[in-house]
Design a protein around this motif. Structure first.
Motif, mmCIF file in Angstrom:
data_model
loop_
_atom_site.group_PDB
_atom_site.id
_atom_site.type_symbol
_atom_site.label_atom_id
_atom_site.label_comp_id
_atom_site.label_asym_id
_atom_site.label_seq_id
_atom_site.Cartn_x
_atom_site.Cartn_y
_atom_site.Cartn_z
ATOM 1 N N TYR A 16 17.562 12.171 -12.558
ATOM 2 C CA TYR A 16 16.692 11.128 -11.794
ATOM 3 C C TYR A 16 15.497 11.533 -12.498
ATOM 4 C CZ TYR A 16 14.557 15.175 -10.369
ATOM 5 O OH TYR A 16 14.238 16.760 -9.787
ATOM 6 N N GLN A 18 11.135 11.556 -12.554
ATOM 7 C CA GLN A 18 10.417 11.830 -11.931
ATOM 8 C C GLN A 18 9.304 10.302 -11.889
ATOM 9 O OE1 GLN A 18 10.401 14.170 -9.640
ATOM 10 N NE2 GLN A 18 8.473 13.228 -8.927
ATOM 11 N N ILE A 21 10.398 8.079 -8.608
ATOM 12 C CA ILE A 21 10.126 8.809 -7.164
ATOM 13 C C ILE A 21 8.773 8.357 -7.180
ATOM 14 C CG2 ILE A 21 9.685 10.907 -5.855
ATOM 15 C CD1 ILE A 21 12.091 11.832 -7.865
ATOM 16 N N LYS A 36 13.589 9.949 -4.525
ATOM 17 C CA LYS A 36 14.914 10.400 -5.280
ATOM 18 C C LYS A 36 16.456 10.215 -4.885
ATOM 19 C CE LYS A 36 16.677 14.921 -6.842
ATOM 20 N NZ LYS A 36 16.822 16.956 -6.329
ATOM 21 N N SER A 474 21.264 16.417 -5.054
ATOM 22 C CA SER A 474 19.799 17.539 -4.540
ATOM 23 C C SER A 474 20.642 19.423 -4.102
ATOM 24 C CB SER A 474 18.725 16.373 -3.865
ATOM 25 O OG SER A 474 17.818 17.970 -3.905
#
Length: 597
Positions: A16, A18, A21, A36, A474
């Motif tokens: 992913y 950052q 996000i 996320k 996650s």
């Protein structure tokens, strides 16, 4: 890490960004986990709103984007104006039954005269034939619609044309460059279609046709002139979503909106057949994709597999409560028979694989046997595909001909491979789409076909040939297994092909107790280091390594991987964790981001 997974899987966290996000949190007021998960799915910034709030009205494309749609609509309007008798030829699976019922229910609302024909899997085989079209034509049908089939039905369509009967194909299976001589072919997967709607199933294509037809009739003032109430097409999204989920097409774009809205329509129980099947299945909670895909779908399919092939379509068309209950009850019984046949064949094939260890090394699993039940080879192929994580083709031999079902993995277009093999005269006939297909083959050509498929597979991306990792979204804390967190994750629903349900890791757990439920599942209460207890279930785990670990008496801590599930019962909502795998790896947390929860 894979050696410490009890299922032998290689756990790997998805990537992913950052920065994504931060952007999503700032611009859409989303929390960490939702942001996320959206970053992982690589949803484009301009598509975030429609992804989170899919609406038919906002994203429904012009039906005329589909090749031949305008032509199809004008011909159908002419048939309506001239009071021609219509024929619907549908496939015997859920998508075919849903598509048949979509058209049939719409024609009924318009008081049009029509006949349906669902072929018998054993006697008629897949798709239209001269015999089946002759039967419809003998009933004075002047215009035939084929739904979920027809794109490769050259002989039957030519027969209809010679008898001055037009054929309209509403399909989604892949085409050859040569097309049959139908009046029109509406198929987003025909070689020359540029609509970018190739992810639609046949029910989705049929829905687009009804949108176009409804508009055309409205423009002609047909409803007003004939004192007919214009059908509300939103009410038929229950059947469109049923076909979409059960045909395992990607839940992206328009399909997301169809299923999101369709589940709301199903909840209203407007279709008597679906309502009756819900009652027989004793489903008392809000309808979900799970209910469609694993409870209703298999029962509707069962008629085409082991019972009466027309039962699925007739269930969704019938307005008589007594007759509907009879059909639904018989489908439920057929499904029980299907389960027994499937279990027997699966055990037989697994034994065959164990006796031929080299089979496990084949990149594509191709197996054949005499008189294996044609109605269950497709679903057994799907089971084996999930177990071995590779394309599977099962061929049932009867005399000198084998009939086969194929199931594939993402990245290997089995429909195109089958069509290529047919064009090279390796197969008698065949077709399909990216993830599934079927064909007939002479026994003498089976080995040649195996070599052809494996050669095709070896020519594709190397990543597909290596053992694929078990991808997870996650790490979460045990305390995240709650309703608030579940609702955050559920914002990304509906989940399915193309939008997989998020999977999580929870670390350092111990078992308080575990027990077998329903003969083959294991329910456990697990506790984390902080003392938080979570309820969990591992499906079909009793006879595998997962079950052996969960039922073993020891005090060692372990990590679990799986997904969240909402358990609704008598007005109470509880979240539990569905365990897909277990790892005893203690170094996992040093290799992945910090937990969320």
């Amino acid at each position: 890490m894979s050696s410490l997974s009890v299922s032998g899987k290689n756990w790997k966290l998805k990537n992913y960004n950052q920065e994504d996000i931060i952007y999503l949190k700032d611009n859409f007021s989303l929390d960490d986990i939702t942001s996320k998960l959206l970053s992982i799915r690589k949803i484009k910034k301009e598509e975030i709103s429609t992804f989170l709030n899919p609406s038919i009205r906002n994203i429904l494309p012009n039906p005329n984007n589909l090749l031949d749609m305008e032509k199809t609509t004008l011909r159908t309007i002419k048939a309506v104006l001239d009071k021609e008798k219509l024929g619907i030829f549908g496939d015997y699976d859920v998508d075919g039954a849903s598509s048949t019922a979509l058209l049939g229910n719409y024609f009924s609302e318009l008081n049009l005269d029509y006949e349906i024909y669902i072929p018998d899997r054993k006697k008629d085989g897949y798709g239209p034939s001269i015999k089946s079209f002759k039967e419809l034509i003998n009933k004075n049908v002047k215009l035939i619609f084929t739904v979920d089939c027809g794109t490769l039905s050259f002989d039957a369509i030519e027969y209809a044309k010679q008898n001055n009967v037009d054929v309209i194909v509403l399909d989604h299976h892949q085409s050859e460059i040569k097309l049959p001589s139908a009046f029109s072919i509406v198929n987003p997967n025909r070689f020359d279609d540029k609509s970018n709607l190739q992810y639609l199933c046949a029910a989705g294509v049929s829905f687009m046709f009804l949108v176009s037809l409804n508009k055309g009739l409205r423009s002609n003032d047909w409803f007003f002139k004939n004192n007919v109430k214009e059908p509300n097409l939103m009410d038929c999204l229950d059947l469109v979503s049923l076909g979409t989920v059960c045909d395992v097409v990607p839940l992206i774009g328009l399909n997301r909106a169809i299923v999101k809205q369709g589940l709301k329509i199903i909840k209203l129980k407007k279709n008597l057949g679906l309502k009756t099947l819900f009652d027989i299945c004793k489903i008392e909670t809000n309808p979900s994709i799970y209910h469609l895909g694993y409870m209703l779908g298999p029962r509707i399919n069962a008629g085409g597999r082991v019972g009466k092939c027309s039962h699925g379509a007739n269930l969704l068309l019938n307005k008589n409560p007594k007759e509907t209950f009879k059909i639904a009850s018989e489908l439920d019984q057929f499904n029980k028979e299907r389960q027994l046949l499937e279990k027997d064949l699966l055990l037989k094939i697994l034994s065959k694989i164990n006796n031929q260890k080299d089979k496990e090394e084949d990149p594509v699993l191709i197996l054949s046997g005499t008189n294996w039940h044609e109605g269950v080879i497709g679903i057994v192929a799907a089971r084996l595909k999930d177990k071995f994580n590779k394309p599977v083709i099962i061929i049932s031999i009867d005399g000198d001909i084998g009939k086969a079902s194929a199931r594939s993995i993402v990245g290997f277009d089995i429909g195109s491979v089958i069509i290529s093999a047919t064009q090279e005269n390796i197969l008698v006939k065949g077709g399909g789409h990216k993830m599934a297909g079927g064909f007939s083959v002479k026994v003498e050509n089976i080995e040649r076909f195996k070599n052809f498929v494996i050669r095709k597979f070896l020519n594709i991306n190397e990543d597909l040939k290596s053992k694929r990792p078990f991808l997870l979204d996650s790490i979460i804390a045990p305390s995240a297994v709650n309703l608030e967190f579940y609702n955050k994750v559920y914002l990304l629903s509906p989940f399915g092909s193309g939008n997989p349900e998020p999977k999580f890791i929870i670390e350092d757990l111990k078992t308080i107790n575990g027990k077998i439920v329903g003969e083959k599942h294991i329910k456990s209460i697990l506790v984390g280091k902080d003392g938080t207890a979570i309820k969990s279930i591992a499906f079909n785990a009793v006879e595998n390594n997962l079950g052996a670990y969960l039922l073993k008496k020891n005090n060692k801590s372990f990590n679990i991987a799986g997904k969240l599930s909402l358990n609704e019962w008598k007005g109470q909502s509880n979240v539990e964790f569905i365990i897909d795998d277990i790892s005893v790896n203690k170094t996992l947390k040093n290799k992945v981001p910090s937990s969320i929860g």
